[in-house]
Design an enzyme around this catalytic site. Structure first.
Site, PDB file in Angstrom:
ATOM      1  N   HIS A 105       0.848  -1.193   0.000  1.00 27.88           N
ATOM      2  CA  HIS A 105       0.000   0.000   0.000  1.00 27.88           C
ATOM      3  C   HIS A 105       0.878   1.236   0.000  1.00 27.88           C
ATOM      4  O   HIS A 105       1.972   1.243   0.551  1.00 27.88           O
ATOM      5  CB  HIS A 105      -0.959   0.016   1.189  1.00 27.88           C
ATOM      6  CG  HIS A 105      -0.290  -0.154   2.519  1.00 27.88           C
ATOM      7  ND1 HIS A 105       0.093  -1.378   2.990  1.00 27.88           N
ATOM      8  CD2 HIS A 105       0.066   0.739   3.470  1.00 27.88           C
ATOM      9  CE1 HIS A 105       0.663  -1.241   4.182  1.00 27.88           C
ATOM     10  NE2 HIS A 105       0.663   0.045   4.496  1.00 27.88           N
ATOM     11  N   HIS A 107       0.929   5.250   0.996  1.00 30.14           N
ATOM     12  CA  HIS A 107       0.308   6.332   1.756  1.00 30.14           C
ATOM     13  C   HIS A 107       0.429   7.638   0.968  1.00 30.14           C
ATOM     14  O   HIS A 107       1.510   7.971   0.479  1.00 30.14           O
ATOM     15  CB  HIS A 107       1.027   6.549   3.090  1.00 30.14           C
ATOM     16  CG  HIS A 107       0.952   5.411   4.049  1.00 30.14           C
ATOM     17  ND1 HIS A 107       0.015   5.362   5.057  1.00 30.14           N
ATOM     18  CD2 HIS A 107       1.700   4.290   4.177  1.00 30.14           C
ATOM     19  CE1 HIS A 107       0.204   4.257   5.774  1.00 30.14           C
ATOM     20  NE2 HIS A 107       1.219   3.588   5.263  1.00 30.14           N
TER      21      HIS A 107
HETATM   22  P1  DGP Z   1       1.495   0.680   7.467  1.00 24.96           P
HETATM   23  O1  DGP Z   1       1.578   0.872   8.951  1.00 24.96           O
HETATM   24  O2  DGP Z   1       2.511   1.498   6.684  1.00 24.96           O
HETATM   25  O3  DGP Z   1       1.508  -0.789   7.109  1.00 24.96           O
HETATM   26  O4  DGP Z   1       0.083   1.274   7.049  1.00 24.96           O
HETATM   27  C1  DGP Z   1      -1.123   0.602   7.257  1.00 24.96           C
HETATM   28  C2  DGP Z   1      -2.182   1.653   7.390  1.00 24.96           C
HETATM   29  O5  DGP Z   1      -3.445   1.026   7.223  1.00 24.96           O
HETATM   30  C3  DGP Z   1      -2.213   2.341   8.752  1.00 24.96           C
HETATM   31  O6  DGP Z   1      -1.954   3.723   8.583  1.00 24.96           O
HETATM   32  C4  DGP Z   1      -3.606   2.095   9.290  1.00 24.96           C
HETATM   33  C5  DGP Z   1      -4.369   1.653   8.071  1.00 24.96           C
HETATM   34  N1  DGP Z   1      -5.396   0.664   8.325  1.00 24.96           N
HETATM   35  C6  DGP Z   1      -5.291  -0.468   9.049  1.00 24.96           C
HETATM   36  N2  DGP Z   1      -6.444  -1.159   9.034  1.00 24.96           N
HETATM   37  C7  DGP Z   1      -7.300  -0.439   8.264  1.00 24.96           C
HETATM   38  C8  DGP Z   1      -8.657  -0.642   7.861  1.00 24.96           C
HETATM   39  O7  DGP Z   1      -9.344  -1.626   8.190  1.00 24.96           O
HETATM   40  N3  DGP Z   1      -9.209   0.329   7.082  1.00 24.96           N
HETATM   41  C9  DGP Z   1      -8.507   1.431   6.688  1.00 24.96           C
HETATM   42  N4  DGP Z   1      -9.142   2.319   5.928  1.00 24.96           N
HETATM   43  N5  DGP Z   1      -7.230   1.646   7.039  1.00 24.96           N
HETATM   44  C10 DGP Z   1      -6.636   0.716   7.826  1.00 24.96           C
END
Ligand code: DGP
Length: 143
Positions: A105, A107
């Site tokens: 993913h 950001h």
């Molecule tokens: P990272 O820590 O770089 O792996 O980023 C993962 C991101 O995903 C973190 O900023 C929080 C987000 N995240 C985790 N679970 C969910 C979810 O169920 N929905 C959404 N929209 N974001 C999520």
């Protein structure tokens, strides 16, 4: 969707399958972009490929390319919507980089001179109403 390479237990694959809701800002055949529920800035969005692989090291290059191309598209919509002083495109790989979801993913993070953000951050739930409202505005600005 059934012919896509997805993982049963991955939370982002569950979002791709519609099993978990998200605030969507953009979608095409290859990627989905939605708001981060733990935003580190208003307008913080995520872009994911419709292909499960845990990080950039394991992701086929064509999926990496599609994901970053879409991140550019979302970044332009975030810029138009939130008018930040800058935008970081960030992508974490592995625990040392504090990756917490093991599905590639990107950001898209709006930035300000004095926001105090650092590279690794703690996950704090955001205000869902505010996130939902911003998602609609950003989605309307995706070109
Ligand atoms: P990272 O820590 O770089 O792996 O980023 C993962 C991101 O995903 C973190 O900023 C929080 C987000 N995240 C985790 N679970 C969910 C979810 O169920 N929905 C959404 N929209 N974001 C999520």
């Amino acid at each position: 969707m059934s012919d896509l390479h997805l993982d049963d237990d991955c939370i982002f694959c569950k979002i791709l399958r519609g099993e978990i809701p998200c605030f969507k800002v953009y979608e095409d055949d290859d990627v989905l972009a939605f708001m981060d529920v733990n935003p580190i800035a208003p307008g913080h969005a995520l872009v994911i490929p419709k292909h499960h692989s845990k990080d950039i090291l394991e992701t086929p290059p064509e999926w990496t390319g599609k994901t970053f191309a879409a991140a550019g598209r979302v970044a332009r919509a975030v810029q138009k919507t939130c008018n930040p002083e800058g935008i970081n495109i960030l992508q974490a790989n592995g625990p040392g980089a504090k990756q917490s979801v093991f599905h590639l993913h990107v950001h898209v993070v709006p930035r300000a001179h004095d926001d105090g953000l650092t590279m690794n951050w703690d996950l704090v739930p955001g205000d869902m109403d505010a996130i939902g409202t911003l998602a609609e505005r950003i989605a309307a600005n995706v070109e």
